[in-house]
Every structure is written in structure tokens, then in C-alpha cells.
Design an enzyme around this catalytic site. Structure first.
Site, PDB file in Angstrom:
ATOM      1  N   PHE A  92       0.839  -1.189   0.000  1.00  0.00           N
ATOM      2  CA  PHE A  92       0.000   0.000   0.000  1.00  0.00           C
ATOM      3  C   PHE A  92       0.873   1.237   0.000  1.00  0.00           C
ATOM      4  O   PHE A  92       2.023   1.202   0.455  1.00  0.00           O
ATOM      5  CB  PHE A  92      -0.932  -0.003   1.217  1.00  0.00           C
ATOM      6  N   GLN A 148      -7.022  15.316   2.578  1.00  0.00           N
ATOM      7  CA  GLN A 148      -6.401  14.374   1.644  1.00  0.00           C
ATOM      8  C   GLN A 148      -7.261  14.155   0.406  1.00  0.00           C
ATOM      9  O   GLN A 148      -8.462  13.887   0.503  1.00  0.00           O
ATOM     10  CB  GLN A 148      -6.180  13.010   2.322  1.00  0.00           C
ATOM     11  N   HIS A 202      -7.517  11.584  -2.591  1.00  0.00           N
ATOM     12  CA  HIS A 202      -7.087  10.261  -3.047  1.00  0.00           C
ATOM     13  C   HIS A 202      -6.835  10.347  -4.548  1.00  0.00           C
ATOM     14  O   HIS A 202      -7.634  10.925  -5.283  1.00  0.00           O
ATOM     15  CB  HIS A 202      -8.183   9.237  -2.740  1.00  0.00           C
ATOM     16  N   LEU A 234     -14.482   5.956  -5.173  1.00  0.00           N
ATOM     17  CA  LEU A 234     -13.114   5.516  -4.922  1.00  0.00           C
ATOM     18  C   LEU A 234     -12.747   4.238  -5.663  1.00  0.00           C
ATOM     19  O   LEU A 234     -13.504   3.268  -5.688  1.00  0.00           O
ATOM     20  CB  LEU A 234     -12.921   5.290  -3.418  1.00  0.00           C
ATOM     21  N   GLU A 250      -6.564   2.095  -3.399  1.00  0.00           N
ATOM     22  CA  GLU A 250      -5.122   2.063  -3.594  1.00  0.00           C
ATOM     23  C   GLU A 250      -4.616   0.631  -3.760  1.00  0.00           C
ATOM     24  O   GLU A 250      -3.549   0.392  -4.328  1.00  0.00           O
ATOM     25  CB  GLU A 250      -4.461   2.706  -2.371  1.00  0.00           C
ATOM     26  N   ARG A 293      -2.332  11.151   5.497  1.00  0.00           N
ATOM     27  CA  ARG A 293      -2.538   9.792   6.006  1.00  0.00           C
ATOM     28  C   ARG A 293      -2.038   8.749   5.019  1.00  0.00           C
ATOM     29  O   ARG A 293      -2.278   8.857   3.815  1.00  0.00           O
ATOM     30  CB  ARG A 293      -4.033   9.553   6.283  1.00  0.00           C
TER      31      ARG A 293
END
Length: 574
Positions: free
Chosen positions: A122, A235, A237, A247, A250, A389
Site C-alpha cells: 500500500f 487528503q 485520493h 473511490l 489504492e 494519512r
């Protein structure tokens, strides 16, 4: 119904606001020791934890040699050295035990061939440490926690919208809420209140967040006098579905997916030569926007491709079944045969309600406690994520600090006697609701919200500068004036979504002000906060947490020090 109150009154030892992972994990910890109730504006299993796809980070070493110290360093570095290192140590030390607790509860983790929990790579992690259940990790964790809460007979009040904290005799003693299904104000009394209400992604037009993520808990704490910490760190993404923001985990890149531009170039090799496509999210998001600015987006548009084709059908369907389904449903694309159009999407709040490592809300740089009030999860700022994060640290955060908050609440409510609060707060809330229901303004909540979201997307997202932020500050003042003239079209009291949208908009406007104020004051670039006019990190001036306190004309910004224990700040390269 209390004989002394015109409102329905509910009494419990502990109230938890929010039924996501942090709230349910705390409820489980409290459940056998005290009378605990969870209040949620959605049905509990619709909480946003269920949308978390990738996994839970823990140094259990099933694939790579690993340690909690390595996990801690990656987290400190990933947060661009703004995280409090004592809290990060707690997070990473307790991660393995947290994962094994979930396993024993019945969470169906994916497995290696020898039966151990599967782990995958990750972003920002130097070892393979994301423990996962295919790409539905948050969903199965939420379902498991909810099932255990039902077994422990935790009381749920679902589809209640909490509008205000009740503060009397110097401590929080309960909540005032609107019954969404039936209408009417309800009063909840307790010895302790835990806020676990999630983030505020709906401040932005393009977001991975659910419609319910409007930051209500943060806004309530702010109104009650709690300063909000590090709100400028939002944040984005890197991989949201183009135009929708939904989303794409990741994990898609952790499993080997790559980002390509209009020329088919794997461009992350230029921006992060070591980690490439699994660099931290702020690095990848800026890289995508830079490619788009340089006219390297696909067909000259505002997106690039996430290419999974080389992974093969078997791996995609086994490891990323939900992603395959998503892009087929929303785009009509088969990720086995076609690349997926993606662009950065507002995803996570690093800032929030300041707490200690036991979930107790603190109100200044001297760690002064706010009696009776606790917070955990995305609405809280412990601060373990610093300025950015790392992926899979969010599920870990809600579980570790949800449990710790529950333990501390049990310890601290013993022997506490709480006097019967007055109806003052409930009466104020009733008047606020009645004003909205009966008002005759000429503005709609939807119109103001859409303008807010578009403005924040343009002026205060991945790239920022003084001109844009000043424009945002000015625009927010105008939007607040417009909000004062909001008219509710639905004057009914049952399932009134018009009313809910108007109340949520108040939260979004307050939080947007704190984001912009913090971003304007922080004249450096760090993690997710990138100032084009101040592109260098400034440790001498800004290695400190922002505190935004509600003032008469808007947020008042001050600072408090970052706690550094093991790792001194150094250049952050990938």
C-alpha cells in the site's frame, strides 16, 4: 417522556454519536460495563466505514519482514513529520493485536496459501502490511462489529440527526437531536459523550465520501468552544472515478496497477522513482494534476488512466472484485480489457477534534480536557496522520482509538453523578428547526451547497495559493449571508430531507471556514497542504499544529507544538 420536560428524554451512561468503526468498537468495549447507546443519522451498516476497501495496516510480517518500528517510521514520514509521535507509536504497536482481535471476532480476511492472513502493498508503506478481505475490508469489519454490538445488546437510535451538544455545569451532559423518521426534538442525557461522526468530504464537489459525511460532529464541537486541529490538511485520493469521485482503492496499485498518461507513459517513475505508483497519496495526487496541467491528460481532458489489464482476469476478479464491478456499473468499462479513467477525489480529513491517545477531547496546547466529551475516528485528530494519512491507517485508527476511548470512558464515568440538565439547549434547537421550517427566505440549501463545493474544489484543493484562498475566504462570507436566508420547501416533519440538507449545510460552511483559515495562515507546503507560492516545507516556522477556534467574525488561528519522540524531521523523498 420526562414529566418535567416537554421533549422525549432518554437516559444512558454513555452516548456514542456515529455507528461507524470507531463508534461500534467503543460501544463493544463499553457494552458489558455500562449502559451505552449509539445514535446514528443512517442505519448503522450504512456508515461510511463500510466503503473502506483496501485493508488494515499492521506489522504482522506474513509476507515481508516487518516491525511496528518500521510501520511507525513510515507513518511519521508519510505525515510529513506533523504527526504526534507518541500517538503514532500507540497506533503501530497495537496494530497486530487489533488485527488478531478482528480475526477472532470473525472478520473473513483473505488468506495466503498456508492459511495466514493475506497482506499486500500500500502507498507509503515500506513493507507489505495491508491486511485485507479482498477489496471489501471496511464492509466486513463494519458488519462484524455491528453483529457483536447486537449480541451485547447495545441500544441503537438510528436515523436521528444530532444538532447540539448539551453543556451544563462545565461538562457535556448529553445531546439534542431531531427524529428524522417521525419528526420532533429528543433529549439524550449521559455521563459521557463520544463523537465518532466521520469526515466532511461533502465540503468538496468531487469526493469519495458518502452523502452523510458532512462533518456534523466536528461542527458541534466547534460551536461548543472546542478548537479544531489541522483542518487545512485535506487528503485527495489519487484515484477517484472520473467526474464521480467514487473511490478506486489504492489496493489496485498495491496489486500492481499503474497510472499512465495520454502517451501511455508510466509517469510516476518521474515523480517518485523509488515507490512509483504506491507513493503516498499527496505525492500521487499532485503528480496527476501536474500531468493534466501539462496537457498530458487523456485526450486533453482532466483525467489519466489506471491500467490493470496486465494483472490478468484471474487476479482482478480474486483480489479486486468490487473495483471490477464498480467500473463496470458506473462507466460500462471492463477493467480486464480497458484502462479506467481516474482523477483525484476528496477523501479524508487529517484534522479534526483534538484528543489525547485515550479519546479525551483537549482544548489547548496545555492538553486541558473538556469534561464529558470524547472523540475517535476521522472526526478526531490524535494526531497520528499528520499532514497526510497513509493508506490502511484509517481503519487501524478507528479500531485502536475507538477501543481506547471506550476503555477510558468506562474508567472515568465510575462514581460520576450527573444532575438533570435543563431544557435550555433543546429549546434553542427547537427554535432553530422551527425557523428553518417556517422561514420565508429566497435561498435554497442545494444552491448554496453546490456553490460551496465548486468553490472549495477550485480554490482550496490539491494546489493552493494566497490569491485563491483570499477569494475563498471572501466567497465564504457571502455564502454565510445567503445561508441566513435559506428557505425550506418541505414544511413537513416526517422524513424531511430538505431540513436535513439545510442543517448539514451549516456544518459544511463552518468547517470550510476553518480549512481556508488554516490554509491561508500556513505559508509553507507540507503533506496534503501545497502552497504554490510557498512550495517548500518550513520546519522553523510551521512544525506545529494549527488550532482554529470559533470567533465572532470567523475562525481564530493559533498553534501548538508537535510531539517528537523518536524521529527528527528530514527531507521526505520517495
Amino acid at each position: 417522556m420526562s414529566l418535567s420536560s416537554p421533549f422525549p428524554v432518554h437516559r444512558h451512561d454513555v452516548l456514542i454519536l456515529g455507528a461507524g468503526g470507531a463508534g461500534l468498537r467503543a460501544a463493544l468495549e463499553i457494552g458489558e460495563a455500562a449502559d451505552v447507546a449509539v445514535i446514528s443519522k443512517v442505519f448503522p451498516t450504512r456508515s461510511h466505514t463500510g466503503a473502506a476497501q483496501g485493508g488494515v495496516a499492521a506489522a504482522i510480517g506474513n509476507v515481508d519482514e516487518d516491525s511496528w518500528e518500521h510501520h511507525m517510521f513510515d507513518t511519521v514520514k508519510g505525515g510529513d513529520y506533523l504527526g504526534d509521535q507518541d500517538a503514532i507509536e500507540v497506533l503501530c504497536r497495537e496494530a497486530p493485536e487489533t488485527v488478531y482481535e478482528l480475526e477472532h471476532m470473525g472478520v473473513p480476511f483473505s488468506r495466503l496459501e498456508d492459511g495466514r492472513i493475506s497482506q499486500r502493498a500500500f502507498g507509503g508503506h515500506s513493507a507489505v502490511r495491508a491486511c485485507h478481505a479482498a477489496d471489501r475490508t471496511g464492509h466486513v469489519i463494519l458488519q462484524t462489529l455491528y453483529e457483536h454490538c447486537l449480541r451485547k445488546k447495545v441500544r441503537f437510535y438510528q436515523e436521528f440527526f444530532v444538532i447540539s451538544l448539551i453543556k451544563e455545569d462545565g461538562r457535556i451532559q448529553g445531546l439534542a437531536a431531531w427524529d428524522i423518521l417521525k419528526g420532533g426534538i429528543h433529549v439524550f442525557h449521559a455521563k459521557a459523550v463520544l463523537l465518532a461522526t466521520g469526515g466532511y468530504g461533502r465540503t468538496y464537489k468531487t469526493t469519495s465520501n458518502a452523502l452523510a459525511n458532512t462533518g456534523d460532529g466536528m461542527a458541534m464541537a466547534y460551536e461548543a468552544g472546542v478548537p479544531l486541529e489541522d483542518m487545512e490538511f485535506v487528503q485527495f485520493h489519487p484515484t477517484g472515478i472520473y467526474k464521480m469521485g467514487i473511490l478506486i482503492t489504492e489496493a489496485a496499485r498495491g496489486e500492481g496497477g499503474i497510472l499512465i498518461n495520454r502517451n501511455g507513459e508510466r509517469f510516476m517513475e518521474r515523480y517518485a522513482p523509488s515507490m512509483k505508483d504506491i507513493a503516498p497519496r499527496d505525492v500521487v495526487s499532485r503528480a496527476i494534476y501536474t500531468e493534466i496541467r501539462n496537457r498530458m491528460g487523456i485526450d486533453g481532458k482532466d483525467y489519466v488512466y489506471l491500467d490493470l489489464r496486465h494483472l490478468g482476469k484471474k487476479k482482478i476478479l480474486e483480489k479486486l472484485p468490487e473495483i471490477h464491478s464498480f467500473v463496470q456499473t458506473y462507466l460500462g468499462i471492463d477493467a480486464v480489457r480497458e484502462p479506467v479513467p481516474v482523477q483525484p477525489t476528496c477523501h479524508y480529513a487529517m484534522g479534526g477534534i483534538p484528543t489525547d491517545v485515550n479519546g479525551r477531547v483537549v482544548v489547548d496546547d496545555k492538553e486541558t480536557l473538556f469534561p464529558g466529551l470524547y472523540a475517535a475516528g476521522e472526526c478526531a485528530c490524535v494526531s497520528v496522520h499528520g499532514a497526510n494519512r497513509l493508506g490502511c491507517n484509517s481503519l487501524l485508527d478507528i479500531l485502536v482509538f475507538g477501543k481506547r476511548a471506550g476503555e477510558k470512558i468506562i474508567e472515568e464515568i465510575r462514581g460520576i453523578g450527573v444532575s438533570e440538565p435543563s431544557d435550555k439547549t433543546a429549546q434553542e434547537v427547537r427554535l432553530r428547526v422551527e425557523d428553518l421550517l417556517e422561514g420565508s427566505g429566497n435561498e435554497t440549501a442545494v444552491g448554496i451547497r453546490e456553490r460551496l463545493q465548486e468553490m472549495m474544489m477550485v480554490r482550496c484543493s490539491v494546489f493552493r495559493n494566497e490569491k485563491l484562498l483570499k477569494e475563498a475566504e471572501s466567497e465564504l462570507k457571502k455564502l454565510k449571508l445567503r445561508y441566513a436566508a435559506v428557505q425550506i420547501m418541505d414544511h413537513g416533519r416526517i422524513c424531511n430531507t430538505d431540513l436535513l440538507e439545510a442543517l448539514e449545510l451549516g456544518s459544511l460552511l463552518s468547517l470550510a471556514e476553518t480549512i481556508v483559515a488554516g490554509a491561508l495562515a500556513r505559508t509553507e507546503s507540507r503533506g496534503s497542504h501545497f502552497r504554490e507560492d510557498f512550495p517548500v516545507r518550513d520546519d522553523a516556522g510551521f512544525l506545529k499544529h494549527t488550532l482554529a477556534r470559533k470567533g465572532p467574525e470567523g475562525p481564530l488561528v493559533s498553534y501548538k507544538p508537535v510531539r517528537i519522540t523518536r524521529y527528527q524531521p528530514m527531507e521526505r523523498t520517495y
